[in-house]
Design a protein around this motif. Structure first.
Motif, PDB file in Angstrom:
ATOM      1  N   GLU A 280      33.735 -11.363  36.031  1.00 40.98           N
ATOM      2  CA  GLU A 280      32.010 -11.138  36.047  1.00 40.98           C
ATOM      3  C   GLU A 280      31.669 -11.129  34.650  1.00 40.98           C
ATOM      4  O   GLU A 280      30.329 -11.541  34.631  1.00 40.98           O
ATOM      5  CB  GLU A 280      32.021  -9.601  36.670  1.00 40.98           C
ATOM      6  N   MET A 281      32.170 -10.544  33.785  1.00 41.29           N
ATOM      7  CA  MET A 281      31.701 -10.828  32.259  1.00 41.29           C
ATOM      8  C   MET A 281      31.441 -12.222  31.784  1.00 41.29           C
ATOM      9  O   MET A 281      30.650 -12.556  31.208  1.00 41.29           O
ATOM     10  CB  MET A 281      32.358 -10.015  31.389  1.00 41.29           C
TER      11      MET A 281
ATOM     12  N   ALA B 256      29.142 -12.958  28.727  1.00 42.39           N
ATOM     13  CA  ALA B 256      29.245 -11.788  27.804  1.00 42.39           C
ATOM     14  C   ALA B 256      30.298 -11.858  26.638  1.00 42.39           C
ATOM     15  O   ALA B 256      30.408 -11.203  25.893  1.00 42.39           O
ATOM     16  CB  ALA B 256      29.815 -10.597  28.742  1.00 42.39           C
ATOM     17  N   PHE B 257      31.044 -13.042  26.619  1.00 44.77           N
ATOM     18  CA  PHE B 257      32.044 -13.181  25.794  1.00 44.77           C
ATOM     19  C   PHE B 257      31.462 -14.220  24.553  1.00 44.77           C
ATOM     20  O   PHE B 257      31.093 -15.428  25.160  1.00 44.77           O
ATOM     21  CB  PHE B 257      33.450 -13.728  26.447  1.00 44.77           C
TER      22      PHE B 257
ATOM     23  N   SER C 109      28.438  -8.228  22.935  1.00 49.56           N
ATOM     24  CA  SER C 109      27.416  -7.202  22.623  1.00 49.56           C
ATOM     25  C   SER C 109      28.275  -6.307  21.487  1.00 49.56           C
ATOM     26  O   SER C 109      27.657  -5.558  20.904  1.00 49.56           O
ATOM     27  CB  SER C 109      27.478  -5.980  23.804  1.00 49.56           C
ATOM     28  N   GLN C 110      29.590  -5.992  21.730  1.00 50.51           N
ATOM     29  CA  GLN C 110      30.338  -5.383  20.583  1.00 50.51           C
ATOM     30  C   GLN C 110      30.163  -5.939  19.239  1.00 50.51           C
ATOM     31  O   GLN C 110      30.019  -4.987  18.339  1.00 50.51           O
ATOM     32  CB  GLN C 110      31.897  -5.370  20.903  1.00 50.51           C
ATOM     33  N   ILE C 111      30.204  -7.189  19.076  1.00 50.51           N
ATOM     34  CA  ILE C 111      29.917  -7.615  17.608  1.00 50.51           C
ATOM     35  C   ILE C 111      28.482  -7.407  17.310  1.00 50.51           C
ATOM     36  O   ILE C 111      28.308  -7.095  16.200  1.00 50.51           O
ATOM     37  CB  ILE C 111      30.292  -9.259  17.866  1.00 50.51           C
ATOM     38  N   GLU C 112      27.772  -7.619  18.144  1.00 52.05           N
ATOM     39  CA  GLU C 112      26.292  -7.711  17.446  1.00 52.05           C
ATOM     40  C   GLU C 112      25.892  -6.149  17.207  1.00 52.05           C
ATOM     41  O   GLU C 112      25.127  -5.826  16.524  1.00 52.05           O
ATOM     42  CB  GLU C 112      25.446  -8.028  18.811  1.00 52.05           C
TER      43      GLU C 112
ATOM     44  N   ARG D  35      30.759 -22.396  18.069  1.00 47.37           N
ATOM     45  CA  ARG D  35      29.861 -22.888  18.799  1.00 47.37           C
ATOM     46  C   ARG D  35      28.614 -21.865  19.423  1.00 47.37           C
ATOM     47  O   ARG D  35      27.499 -22.143  19.381  1.00 47.37           O
ATOM     48  CB  ARG D  35      30.305 -23.733  19.916  1.00 47.37           C
ATOM     49  N   ALA D  36      29.068 -20.495  19.562  1.00 42.36           N
ATOM     50  CA  ALA D  36      28.263 -19.743  20.059  1.00 42.36           C
ATOM     51  C   ALA D  36      27.621 -18.732  18.978  1.00 42.36           C
ATOM     52  O   ALA D  36      26.490 -18.192  19.099  1.00 42.36           O
ATOM     53  CB  ALA D  36      29.568 -18.653  20.963  1.00 42.36           C
TER      54      ALA D  36
END
Length: 210
Positions: A66-67, A72-73, A89-92, A115-116
């Motif tokens: 689902e993530m 989300a990754f 989200s954790q990184i941000e 790339r992201a």
């Protein structure tokens, strides 16, 4: 892409098994302020002594999938039937708080992150020789010769991608390699763009009336 107002820096560190990456990163995080190691999500079973949210975030495969669907990754991979991934989200959150973040991932994960994410500093840790790498793997006492040979083959493949990284650190002497890692982190903290964001009020005050 990264938030241009973030004052933290994202670092990626890769290395073949046995090069000493994990030990170096642990010392780096312990000795420098405002830097932490990203905690991955995984679908594998929790091992004795492991804590959710400390060693990994343990989730089910449906939750992980689902993530993935929700993008989300930053990066993820399927390793021997289990998923591992780094949540965006954790990184941000960490970077926007001004903390630096280190990802310990392989070259394939590093490619996904580049790339992201717009601003990432990548570091590859190499052993001083193949002989030294073999000795380190052997001294662990965890694997038989067949497993060690497979790890050596995997290490050659991993090391062939070193040129994709911004920096290369040779872990011959541990303390020297640690000092070089620290130098990379500290140099990037002093970059003009980061100092301008971190010290905007001070810079404006110093130049007032100029």
């Amino acid at each position: 892409m990264t938030d241009s107002t973030a004052t933290g820096q994202l670092f990626v560190v890769s290395a073949p098994s046995g090069a000493g990456k994990t030990s170096l990163v642990k010392r780096l995080v312990a000795e420098l302020p405002n830097i932490g190691l990203s905690i991955s999500h995984t679908t594998r079973a929790r091992r004795p002594g492991e804590e959710d949210g400390c060693d990994y975030y343990f989730v089910t495969k449906p939750q992980f999938q689902e993530m993935i669907a929700e993008n989300a990754f930053l990066e993820y991979a399927n390793v021997f039937g289990n998923y591992y991934g780094t949540a965006r989200s954790q990184i941000e959150v960490s970077l926007n708080q001004g903390d630096d973040v280190i990802l310990e991932i392989d070259w394939q994960g590093a490619r996904q992150v580049r790339r992201a994410w717009q601003d990432v500093v990548s570091i590859f840790v190499l052993p001083p020789s193949l002989e030294a790498l073999y000795e380190r793997l052997h001294k662990r006492g965890q694997d038989d010769e067949a497993v060690i040979e497979r790890r050596m083959q995997a290490a050659r493949e991993e090391m062939s991608h070193y040129a994709e990284y911004d920096y290369v650190v040779i872990n011959d002497d541990f303390e020297t390699a640690l000092s070089e890692l620290k130098a990379i982190v500290l140099a990037h903290r002093l970059r003009l763009d980061r100092q301008q964001r971190r010290h905007r009020v001070l810079l404006d005050a110093l130049l007032a009336g100029a």
